[in-house]
Design a protein around this motif. Structure first.
Motif, PDB file in Angstrom:
ATOM      1  N   GLY A 147       0.795  -1.211   0.000  1.00 10.89           N
ATOM      2  CA  GLY A 147       0.000   0.000   0.000  1.00 10.89           C
ATOM      3  C   GLY A 147       0.828   1.261   0.000  1.00 10.89           C
ATOM      4  N   GLU A 148       2.139   1.118  -0.115  1.00 10.83           N
ATOM      5  CA  GLU A 148       3.035   2.270  -0.049  1.00 10.83           C
ATOM      6  C   GLU A 148       3.878   2.463  -1.297  1.00 10.83           C
ATOM      7  N   ALA A 149       4.270   1.374  -1.949  1.00  7.32           N
ATOM      8  CA  ALA A 149       5.135   1.451  -3.127  1.00  7.32           C
ATOM      9  C   ALA A 149       4.432   0.848  -4.331  1.00  7.32           C
ATOM     10  N   PRO A 150       4.645   1.393  -5.519  1.00 10.00           N
ATOM     11  CA  PRO A 150       4.063   0.791  -6.724  1.00 10.00           C
ATOM     12  C   PRO A 150       4.730  -0.544  -7.021  1.00 10.00           C
ATOM     13  N   VAL A 151       4.009  -1.408  -7.688  1.00 15.27           N
ATOM     14  CA  VAL A 151       4.567  -2.677  -8.152  1.00 15.27           C
ATOM     15  C   VAL A 151       5.026  -2.463  -9.586  1.00 15.27           C
ATOM     16  N   LEU A 152       6.334  -2.474  -9.797  1.00  9.40           N
ATOM     17  CA  LEU A 152       6.893  -2.152 -11.111  1.00  9.40           C
ATOM     18  C   LEU A 152       6.830  -3.353 -12.044  1.00  9.40           C
ATOM     19  N   THR A 153       6.367  -3.119 -13.269  1.00  5.43           N
ATOM     20  CA  THR A 153       6.317  -4.161 -14.289  1.00  5.43           C
ATOM     21  C   THR A 153       7.294  -3.894 -15.432  1.00  5.43           C
ATOM     22  N   GLY A 154       8.032  -2.808 -15.374  1.00  4.68           N
ATOM     23  CA  GLY A 154       8.999  -2.450 -16.406  1.00  4.68           C
ATOM     24  C   GLY A 154       9.838  -1.297 -15.905  1.00  4.68           C
ATOM     25  N   PRO A 155      10.760  -0.783 -16.729  1.00  2.53           N
ATOM     26  CA  PRO A 155      10.939  -1.093 -18.155  1.00  2.53           C
ATOM     27  C   PRO A 155      11.980  -2.187 -18.400  1.00  2.53           C
ATOM     28  N   ALA A 156      11.842  -2.855 -19.536  1.00  2.00           N
ATOM     29  CA  ALA A 156      12.825  -3.824 -19.993  1.00  2.00           C
ATOM     30  C   ALA A 156      13.004  -3.646 -21.500  1.00  2.00           C
ATOM     31  N   PHE A 157      14.241  -3.677 -21.959  1.00  4.90           N
ATOM     32  CA  PHE A 157      14.503  -3.486 -23.388  1.00  4.90           C
ATOM     33  C   PHE A 157      14.387  -4.803 -24.148  1.00  4.90           C
ATOM     34  N   VAL A 158      13.785  -4.712 -25.323  1.00  3.45           N
ATOM     35  CA  VAL A 158      13.724  -5.840 -26.252  1.00  3.45           C
ATOM     36  C   VAL A 158      14.382  -5.389 -27.543  1.00  3.45           C
ATOM     37  N   ASP A 159      15.422  -6.111 -27.941  1.00  3.37           N
ATOM     38  CA  ASP A 159      16.127  -5.790 -29.181  1.00  3.37           C
ATOM     39  C   ASP A 159      16.498  -7.081 -29.891  1.00  3.37           C
ATOM     40  N   LYS A 160      17.348  -6.972 -30.896  1.00  2.00           N
ATOM     41  CA  LYS A 160      17.681  -8.152 -31.704  1.00  2.00           C
ATOM     42  C   LYS A 160      18.359  -9.249 -30.893  1.00  2.00           C
ATOM     43  N   ASP A 161      18.951  -8.882 -29.746  1.00  2.00           N
ATOM     44  CA  ASP A 161      19.670  -9.873 -28.945  1.00  2.00           C
ATOM     45  C   ASP A 161      18.741 -10.773 -28.141  1.00  2.00           C
ATOM     46  N   ASN A 162      17.557 -10.297 -27.782  1.00  2.00           N
ATOM     47  CA  ASN A 162      16.663 -11.123 -26.962  1.00  2.00           C
ATOM     48  C   ASN A 162      15.259 -11.265 -27.539  1.00  2.00           C
ATOM     49  N   VAL A 163      15.034 -10.737 -28.744  1.00  2.00           N
ATOM     50  CA  VAL A 163      13.681 -10.725 -29.289  1.00  2.00           C
ATOM     51  C   VAL A 163      13.144 -12.129 -29.546  1.00  2.00           C
ATOM     52  N   ASP A 164      13.993 -13.090 -29.860  1.00  2.00           N
ATOM     53  CA  ASP A 164      13.511 -14.442 -30.136  1.00  2.00           C
ATOM     54  C   ASP A 164      12.841 -15.045 -28.909  1.00  2.00           C
ATOM     55  N   THR A 165      13.380 -14.759 -27.738  1.00  2.00           N
ATOM     56  CA  THR A 165      12.796 -15.275 -26.506  1.00  2.00           C
ATOM     57  C   THR A 165      11.434 -14.658 -26.251  1.00  2.00           C
ATOM     58  N   ILE A 166      11.325 -13.356 -26.466  1.00  2.00           N
ATOM     59  CA  ILE A 166      10.081 -12.642 -26.209  1.00  2.00           C
ATOM     60  C   ILE A 166       9.030 -12.944 -27.275  1.00  2.00           C
ATOM     61  N   ALA A 167       9.476 -13.167 -28.512  1.00  2.00           N
ATOM     62  CA  ALA A 167       8.546 -13.298 -29.645  1.00  2.00           C
ATOM     63  C   ALA A 167       7.576 -14.470 -29.471  1.00  2.00           C
ATOM     64  N   LYS A 168       8.019 -15.553 -28.849  1.00  2.00           N
ATOM     65  CA  LYS A 168       7.129 -16.706 -28.701  1.00  2.00           C
ATOM     66  C   LYS A 168       5.959 -16.388 -27.781  1.00  2.00           C
ATOM     67  N   PHE A 169       6.167 -15.477 -26.848  1.00  2.00           N
ATOM     68  CA  PHE A 169       5.050 -15.057 -25.994  1.00  2.00           C
ATOM     69  C   PHE A 169       4.204 -13.995 -26.690  1.00  2.00           C
ATOM     70  N   ALA A 170       4.860 -13.119 -27.442  1.00  2.00           N
ATOM     71  CA  ALA A 170       4.123 -12.097 -28.198  1.00  2.00           C
ATOM     72  C   ALA A 170       3.198 -12.757 -29.218  1.00  2.00           C
ATOM     73  N   ALA A 171       3.622 -13.904 -29.765  1.00  2.00           N
ATOM     74  CA  ALA A 171       2.806 -14.601 -30.744  1.00  2.00           C
ATOM     75  C   ALA A 171       1.488 -15.096 -30.138  1.00  2.00           C
ATOM     76  N   LYS A 172       1.482 -15.302 -28.819  1.00  2.00           N
ATOM     77  CA  LYS A 172       0.263 -15.725 -28.114  1.00  2.00           C
ATOM     78  C   LYS A 172      -0.561 -14.517 -27.673  1.00  2.00           C
ATOM     79  N   GLY A 173      -0.001 -13.326 -27.887  1.00  2.00           N
ATOM     80  CA  GLY A 173      -0.713 -12.117 -27.486  1.00  2.00           C
ATOM     81  C   GLY A 173      -0.586 -11.787 -26.016  1.00  2.00           C
ATOM     82  N   THR A 174       0.476 -12.311 -25.373  1.00  2.00           N
ATOM     83  CA  THR A 174       0.648 -12.043 -23.940  1.00  2.00           C
ATOM     84  C   THR A 174       1.869 -11.185 -23.635  1.00  2.00           C
ATOM     85  N   ARG A 175       2.614 -10.766 -24.642  1.00  2.00           N
ATOM     86  CA  ARG A 175       3.725  -9.818 -24.452  1.00  2.00           C
ATOM     87  C   ARG A 175       3.635  -8.757 -25.530  1.00  2.00           C
TER      88      ARG A 175
END
Length: 339
Positions: free
Chosen positions: A311-339
């Motif tokens: 009740g005192e601090a926000p719960v942070l969900t970001g930021p995180a960078f997505v670029d060519k080095d890690n996009v393959d990992t993220i893309a499989k979740f984005a394909a499901k519409g959850t990232r």
């Protein structure tokens, strides 16, 4: 309905719920989307439903037409709702006065909890106070990190937009950009303004803002194209949403500009564009997580007295960078519409 909610000034002994929320998130993730599709998708969630009495929660956002970001928020919220035996009532309007009316509708319906975005907090202040006076707990997500405590919200889930903008500006310094135009697709939205202000603070090159109507993509495209034709020194287009970024790629081509495009926020098409090299990078604030945790936190508060973030601090969900080095990992979740 549980009427035990108290204003922040009267709260005592807050409980921290992040461990529980995180565990439930891992157990409950599944692919779904808004409306009928969301209901069908949410029914396939791997975790069993809670056996607590059903509660009704209203999710009220400032989403504009065609902005896929909010589809992801809604998917996360629906997954949590399915798991927690929550009836989710979703509504949205980019007009602040209309959004406030939607919150009032939720109050009139005597819902058990409200999750709301505060893109234009001054317009929401009075109706939020009415919800709290009615004993309805309210949590914030996505927009309004600077005001959620003063408006008496229970918790907040999102990213610090100023911090994310500053990180973005530093990233541009690394890429060698010299002149950036920051495209704001909703005038008066405090979160979008904070992002561009953050970029300007840390970026060593020149930064200027360009306002467009994010609900009219042909207009967005022509406005950005005209700006790039007018000033050939612009070498970076900074956008604040995935659909705007993808449209900006077309504008760069139409203007025969050498400018690169980088953005805040993701969707499947955006990750594909990063893979293809059309987009340099994106800042991900994890909208699915924002929607999920907002709904789950209201269930936890009603059934276990928990306060996410104490009740005192926000719960942070970001930021995180997505670029060519890690996009393959993220893309499989984005394909499901959850990232």
């Amino acid at each position: 309905m549980d009427r035990t909610f108290q204003p922040r000034s009267r709260r005592v002994a807050p409980f921290f719920a992040m461990a529980a929320a995180s565990a439930m998130f891992i157990a409950g993730c599944s692919s779904s989307s808004g409306g009928k599709e969301a209901e069908e998708g949410g029914a396939n969630a791997s975790a069993g439903k809670a056996n607590t009495p059903q509660m009704t929660v209203a999710l009220v956002t400032h989403a504009g037409q065609g902005d896929t970001f909010w589809d992801i928020v809604r998917k996360g919220a629906q997954t949590a709702a399915d798991k927690d035996n929550v009836k989710l009532v979703y509504s949205n309007d980019p007009n602040a006065a209309n959004q406030a009316n939607l919150v009032q509708n939720a109050i009139d319906q005597k819902v058990d909890g409200i999750a709301v975005t505060l893109a234009k907090p001054d317009a929401m202040k009075d109706v939020i106070a009415k919800a709290e006076k009615a004993g309805i707990p309210v949590v914030g997500l996505n927009s309004g990190m600077d005001v959620w405590k003063e408006q008496g919200l229970l918790s907040f889930f999102g990213q610090d937009e100023t911090v994310s903008g500053e990180a973005f500006g530093k990233k541009l310094n690394e890429t060698g950009a010299k002149h950036a135009v920051c495209v704001i697709h909703e005038q008066g939205n405090v979160s979008l303004e904070a992002r561009c202000a953050g970029v300007k603070k840390t970026f060593k090159g020149k930064t200027e803002n360009l306002y467009v109507n994010g609900t009219d993509m042909p207009s967005v495209k022509s406005t950005i194209t005209a700006k790039l034709k007018q000033d050939s020194s612009i070498d970076e287009v900074v956008t604040l949403g995935a659909p705007i970024a993808l449209t900006s790629v077309q504008s760069v081509d139409d203007a025969s500009s050498k400018a690169k495009v980088a953005t805040f926020d993701l969707n499947k098409e955006l990750t594909d564009a990063i893979k293809a090299g059309d987009i340099e990078f994106a800042v991900d604030q994890q909208p699915y997580l924002q929607g999920y945790l907002a709904i789950d936190s209201l269930w936890l508060y009603k059934n276990n007295g928990n306060y996410s973030g104490g009740g005192e601090a926000p719960v942070l969900t970001g930021p995180a960078f997505v670029d060519k080095d890690n996009v393959d990992t993220i893309a499989k979740f984005a394909a499901k519409g959850t990232r």
